[in-house]
Design a protein around this motif. Sequence first.
Motif, PDB file in Angstrom:
ATOM      1  N   TYR A 148      17.373   1.614 -35.954  1.00 15.59           N
ATOM      2  CA  TYR A 148      15.948   1.757 -36.830  1.00 15.59           C
ATOM      3  C   TYR A 148      14.905   0.964 -35.840  1.00 15.59           C
ATOM      4  O   TYR A 148      13.971   1.559 -35.475  1.00 15.59           O
ATOM      5  CB  TYR A 148      16.077   1.429 -38.017  1.00 15.59           C
ATOM      6  N   ALA A 149      15.322  -0.434 -35.760  1.00 18.30           N
ATOM      7  CA  ALA A 149      14.454  -1.298 -34.848  1.00 18.30           C
ATOM      8  C   ALA A 149      14.089  -0.719 -33.545  1.00 18.30           C
ATOM      9  O   ALA A 149      13.086  -0.842 -32.882  1.00 18.30           O
ATOM     10  CB  ALA A 149      14.823  -2.517 -35.057  1.00 18.30           C
ATOM     11  N   LYS A 150      15.277  -0.323 -32.795  1.00 23.16           N
ATOM     12  CA  LYS A 150      15.188   0.088 -31.368  1.00 23.16           C
ATOM     13  C   LYS A 150      14.013   1.503 -31.529  1.00 23.16           C
ATOM     14  O   LYS A 150      13.316   1.485 -30.475  1.00 23.16           O
ATOM     15  CB  LYS A 150      16.360   0.506 -30.851  1.00 23.16           C
ATOM     16  N   ARG A 151      14.333   2.505 -32.428  1.00 23.97           N
ATOM     17  CA  ARG A 151      13.648   3.708 -32.525  1.00 23.97           C
ATOM     18  C   ARG A 151      12.029   3.378 -32.848  1.00 23.97           C
ATOM     19  O   ARG A 151      11.013   3.603 -32.133  1.00 23.97           O
ATOM     20  CB  ARG A 151      14.077   4.601 -33.701  1.00 23.97           C
ATOM     21  N   PHE A 152      11.733   2.510 -33.776  1.00 18.93           N
ATOM     22  CA  PHE A 152      10.352   2.203 -34.343  1.00 18.93           C
ATOM     23  C   PHE A 152       9.581   1.266 -34.050  1.00 18.93           C
ATOM     24  O   PHE A 152       8.577   1.078 -34.119  1.00 18.93           O
ATOM     25  CB  PHE A 152      10.195   2.550 -36.031  1.00 18.93           C
ATOM     26  N   GLY A 153      10.463   0.041 -33.490  1.00 18.32           N
ATOM     27  CA  GLY A 153       9.951  -1.116 -33.203  1.00 18.32           C
ATOM     28  C   GLY A 153       9.537  -1.910 -34.439  1.00 18.32           C
ATOM     29  O   GLY A 153      10.298  -1.619 -35.577  1.00 18.32           O
ATOM     30  N   VAL A 154       8.519  -2.842 -34.531  1.00 28.53           N
ATOM     31  CA  VAL A 154       8.328  -3.618 -35.462  1.00 28.53           C
ATOM     32  C   VAL A 154       7.063  -3.603 -36.277  1.00 28.53           C
ATOM     33  O   VAL A 154       6.727  -4.218 -37.177  1.00 28.53           O
ATOM     34  CB  VAL A 154       8.487  -5.306 -35.064  1.00 28.53           C
ATOM     35  N   PHE A 155       6.191  -2.576 -35.528  1.00 32.30           N
ATOM     36  CA  PHE A 155       5.134  -2.205 -36.493  1.00 32.30           C
ATOM     37  C   PHE A 155       3.985  -3.146 -36.524  1.00 32.30           C
ATOM     38  O   PHE A 155       3.274  -3.302 -37.589  1.00 32.30           O
ATOM     39  CB  PHE A 155       5.527  -1.568 -37.986  1.00 32.30           C
ATOM     40  N   GLY A 156       4.080  -3.854 -35.556  1.00 39.98           N
ATOM     41  CA  GLY A 156       3.046  -5.240 -35.509  1.00 39.98           C
ATOM     42  C   GLY A 156       3.232  -6.091 -36.447  1.00 39.98           C
ATOM     43  O   GLY A 156       2.369  -6.817 -36.776  1.00 39.98           O
ATOM     44  N   ALA A 157       4.530  -6.335 -36.995  1.00 49.21           N
ATOM     45  CA  ALA A 157       4.602  -7.375 -38.098  1.00 49.21           C
ATOM     46  C   ALA A 157       4.573  -8.612 -37.522  1.00 49.21           C
ATOM     47  O   ALA A 157       4.678  -9.014 -36.157  1.00 49.21           O
ATOM     48  CB  ALA A 157       6.124  -7.061 -38.604  1.00 49.21           C
ATOM     49  N   ASN A 158       4.250  -9.549 -38.429  1.00 42.84           N
ATOM     50  CA  ASN A 158       4.266 -10.989 -37.993  1.00 42.84           C
ATOM     51  C   ASN A 158       5.514 -11.757 -38.101  1.00 42.84           C
ATOM     52  O   ASN A 158       5.768 -12.631 -37.639  1.00 42.84           O
ATOM     53  CB  ASN A 158       3.122 -11.772 -39.125  1.00 42.84           C
ATOM     54  N   ALA A 159       6.430 -11.025 -39.053  1.00 40.59           N
ATOM     55  CA  ALA A 159       7.789 -11.626 -39.134  1.00 40.59           C
ATOM     56  C   ALA A 159       8.959 -10.363 -39.464  1.00 40.59           C
ATOM     57  O   ALA A 159       8.297  -9.325 -40.017  1.00 40.59           O
ATOM     58  CB  ALA A 159       7.843 -12.562 -40.156  1.00 40.59           C
ATOM     59  N   VAL A 160       9.899 -10.657 -39.055  1.00 39.26           N
ATOM     60  CA  VAL A 160      11.188  -9.423 -39.111  1.00 39.26           C
ATOM     61  C   VAL A 160      12.184 -10.245 -39.929  1.00 39.26           C
ATOM     62  O   VAL A 160      12.663 -11.327 -39.636  1.00 39.26           O
ATOM     63  CB  VAL A 160      11.690  -8.920 -37.964  1.00 39.26           C
ATOM     64  N   VAL A 161      12.558  -9.721 -41.310  1.00 42.30           N
ATOM     65  CA  VAL A 161      13.419 -10.282 -41.968  1.00 42.30           C
ATOM     66  C   VAL A 161      14.643  -9.379 -42.236  1.00 42.30           C
ATOM     67  O   VAL A 161      14.341  -8.095 -42.506  1.00 42.30           O
ATOM     68  CB  VAL A 161      13.080 -10.335 -43.619  1.00 42.30           C
ATOM     69  N   LEU A 162      15.888  -9.697 -41.856  1.00 48.24           N
ATOM     70  CA  LEU A 162      16.950  -8.832 -42.121  1.00 48.24           C
ATOM     71  C   LEU A 162      17.784  -9.421 -43.113  1.00 48.24           C
ATOM     72  O   LEU A 162      18.340 -10.541 -43.267  1.00 48.24           O
ATOM     73  CB  LEU A 162      18.163  -9.132 -40.755  1.00 48.24           C
ATOM     74  N   LEU A 163      17.727  -8.721 -44.199  1.00 47.13           N
ATOM     75  CA  LEU A 163      18.465  -8.993 -45.292  1.00 47.13           C
ATOM     76  C   LEU A 163      19.909  -8.187 -45.711  1.00 47.13           C
ATOM     77  O   LEU A 163      19.871  -6.945 -45.757  1.00 47.13           O
ATOM     78  CB  LEU A 163      17.494  -8.596 -46.678  1.00 47.13           C
ATOM     79  N   LEU A 164      20.966  -8.947 -45.295  1.00 46.84           N
ATOM     80  CA  LEU A 164      22.163  -8.419 -45.537  1.00 46.84           C
ATOM     81  C   LEU A 164      23.093  -8.806 -46.662  1.00 46.84           C
ATOM     82  O   LEU A 164      22.431  -9.804 -47.350  1.00 46.84           O
ATOM     83  CB  LEU A 164      23.027  -8.650 -44.499  1.00 46.84           C
TER      84      LEU A 164
END
Length: 328
Positions: A148-164
């Motif tokens: 998903y991240a490869k397809r859409f990128g980070v949408f101009g976010a200031n932070a990316v959180v991966l919650l597993l």
Amino acid sequence: MKVFLIILAVTAGLWAAIEVMLRVLLGFGNPLIYIADAECGYLLAPNQKVRRLANRIEINEYSMRTGSIAPIPPPETLRVLLLGDSVANGGWWTHQTDTISEIMARDLRLQVQNRASDAQLGSQVNYSDFEVLNASANSWGPRNQLAYAKRFGVFGANAVVLLLNTDDFFASAPCPRVVGRDRSYPDHKPRSATLELFSRYLLPAAPAAPLPPAVATSGDVVACNLEAIRQIQKIAVSANVEFLLAVTPKRGELGGPGPRDWEVNARARLAELVETEKITYIDFLPIFNCAAEFPTLYRDSIHLSPQGNQLVSKTISRQIVAFFWHKS
């Protein structure tokens, strides 16, 4: 003949009443629809709004459990991209406003306002709006989230959180074949609410079709998922945004005897990755164990209760605010 027609009319009326009740009160007959995707495995179909058991569920144009968004946020908006599975998504059992992402947005606003009002600190973080984008789906693992991240990128976010959650260390590769085959991933609306009730919840599930060799679980699946985590961090770093990894435990890991041997081993391997890659990491296992109310943090063995969502959201929000406050 007349008696037969009366019985038929009564039966039809009863069925119609049940159908209306199931649709209006419970939301049956209008489930979320999935689409197969070669890279992501599957996505929630874009632009859906449904109600299930009185809980509102909204899916935006990017298959997120979030309202419609601008591709890039305005400068005054602190935007966080949350990647996750059913814990982050909330499923049918969580109202849109009670998802982890929605609670996080409110927590971020409150924490920033509280810090800005501190006479000693002053206003150091100049954000007036807060968005947490919820890119998640049931049973997604790190490789789905990476795709998903490869397809859409980070949408101009200031932070990316991966919650597993702990089970995600053992997640299989993305598989589009479940869509339309597994009743948990329908690809079209059912003909009636009554039919959905019986076929999805009351009748035994059909045997799962065997996975093709390319996606069957084999080899070192933990290594594959740890590499996907590393690749997601790389995407965040390439976009020059903060990256945070958070892992919630399963209910059975709390208290004694604690995580099982294979879970301990996977956690140890994750700790090594976190140390090597200098990943900011929140392990909720000790946090949950220290919480006096930990028996109330779950609704089942994996998914969190409203209290669990609140604790996770507040903890992650606090770390996100710390990212930007320390930079100021």
